[in-house]
Design an enzyme around this catalytic site. Sequence first.
Site, PDB file in Angstrom:
ATOM      1  N   LYS A   1       0.922  -1.268  -0.075  1.00 49.68           N
ATOM      2  CA  LYS A   1       0.130  -0.055  -0.032  1.00 49.68           C
ATOM      3  C   LYS A   1       0.887   1.205  -0.153  1.00 49.68           C
ATOM      4  CE  LYS A   1      -4.060   1.882   2.476  1.00 49.68           C
ATOM      5  NZ  LYS A   1      -5.048   1.754   3.449  1.00 49.68           N
TER       6      LYS A   1
ATOM      7  N   GLU B   1      -5.851  -8.544  14.000  1.00 51.96           N
ATOM      8  CA  GLU B   1      -5.310  -7.256  13.475  1.00 51.96           C
ATOM      9  C   GLU B   1      -6.288  -6.186  13.813  1.00 51.96           C
ATOM     10  OE1 GLU B   1      -1.810  -6.256  10.992  1.00 51.96           O
ATOM     11  OE2 GLU B   1      -3.549  -5.714   9.642  1.00 51.96           O
TER      12      GLU B   1
ATOM     13  N   ARG C   1      -5.897  -5.834   5.074  1.00 57.44           N
ATOM     14  CA  ARG C   1      -6.370  -6.854   5.312  1.00 57.44           C
ATOM     15  C   ARG C   1      -7.719  -7.082   4.777  1.00 57.44           C
ATOM     16  NH1 ARG C   1      -5.845  -3.752   9.648  1.00 57.44           N
ATOM     17  NH2 ARG C   1      -7.437  -3.131  11.004  1.00 57.44           N
TER      18      ARG C   1
ATOM     19  N   LYS D   1       8.255  -2.324  14.504  1.00 55.13           N
ATOM     20  CA  LYS D   1       8.936  -1.706  13.213  1.00 55.13           C
ATOM     21  C   LYS D   1      10.139  -0.509  13.489  1.00 55.13           C
ATOM     22  CE  LYS D   1       5.225  -2.865  10.205  1.00 55.13           C
ATOM     23  NZ  LYS D   1       4.134  -2.312   9.127  1.00 55.13           N
TER      24      LYS D   1
END
Length: 496
Positions: free
Chosen positions: A172, A319, A234, A461
Amino acid sequence: MSSNPASENPNSIFCAADIVLDSAYQGIDAKGWQALFAQARKANLQQFIADLFAGKHLNTSEDRPALHSALRNLDQKPVLVDGKDVMPAVANVWQRIEALCNKWEGVTDVIHIGIGGSDFGPRLAIEALAHVPGIETRGMRMHFLANIDTAELGRILQRALPHSTRIIIVSKSFTTVETTKNAKAVVRWLKDSGLTSSQINNALFAVTAAVPAAKAFGVKEENIYPFWDWVGGRYSVWSAVGLPIALQYGFESFKAFLAGAQAIDQHYQSAPLEENLPVIMALALLYQQEQHDIKSFAVIPYADALDGFPKWLQQLDMESNGKRVDRNGMPVKFSCPVVFGSSGSNAQHSFFQLLHQGTEVIPIDFIAIREPMSHLPEAKEHHRILLSNCLAQAQALANGKKTANPNNTYPGKRPSNLLILPKLNAFYLGALLALYENRATTLGALWNINSFDQPGVELGKVLAKPIEAALKDSVSVAADANIDAITARRINLFNS
């Protein structure tokens, strides 16, 4: 749950898009269901559903709509995002996918590079539809490259033929580390295999909301397929993220996949709460949380073709709804339970001991398909055995068995749903995925959770960057503001 749970709620069978839901083994009587539907109305669930499909900014933390339903709006009825109809752009992508299918010739291998929502949906669809008896296919080898571990990359590059391989890079933002690193590695492999720059450019395709970043990477503009910031990763398989489905099984199969999802969306919008499959499934799980404080949930598809379905559902549910605070920043009493599962009857020989006799009550969704998944001479007999196991396990879990020997006693009262698909094809696969998507968003609404963001994945991350730098330098490090003492010691173990 009584000794005959089905007698508590005889009106337990519901249907949408030819998918049957039987909730009889939930152990919820008529009074309990009435209370649940009243709870749903108190949560303004019907208004939430209307707002979801109308493009309201229900993703409040990112100030965006959650309009994945527009991606399967085959009727092309206008869908407005901030006053602008998005359907012309969506339809344009459909046209481009169909055109690519028509000219996609001489390709032996496709390497689809993406992770998370860019991987689970198309991977599941490709693997599931490969089991459909008689399905038309181009016979390409579809490789899914997600993990940054080069073991996966190595296996793929050993099999693929570089001069007839196409690469689809799906991200994305086009900044996902695993995806961009893997994409660069595949491009290097193409160069090392003797392809010219022009041949490499022709082999690269991208699916992204960051078109300039894809162009900067080296993907030609005509090979870039956009999707939009109002599509969560998702929830994105319905977009050009699902390109492998169309390329392998044809554009008509991809349209059928979208049509199945649209059929469930239409049901979700129009059916009364008392007949609404996603709502009923969500309320049943909420009931088990409130009554039994359940911490986990299992999904068992009695179809080898759907063995990847639990992995897809894990991301969708956990998620979306694995949150500790609600939309107002207040602590929540309930959120998503841990999701696990695998295909039956394999699962019976793995973790069903825990489901039957463990200390924890774990609700289960059993998924069965009426028709066998092959044309082999043994197919009907084997399928009959498969279905008998599915039905027997649900009965045993619900009713249990009392004996004088505690070791051989089954407590029962273990709730479950049964979902029955007429067959497995692109339409019913799309319907099944959309059913669980709408169930997930319903649960989010009932818990007052934002199901469309995922801030919890970001911290790791950020912390990975200074750790990676320390591992790269191969020097001894000490704890600092970014690396705590334990992690510093572990880095030094790797660097020693």
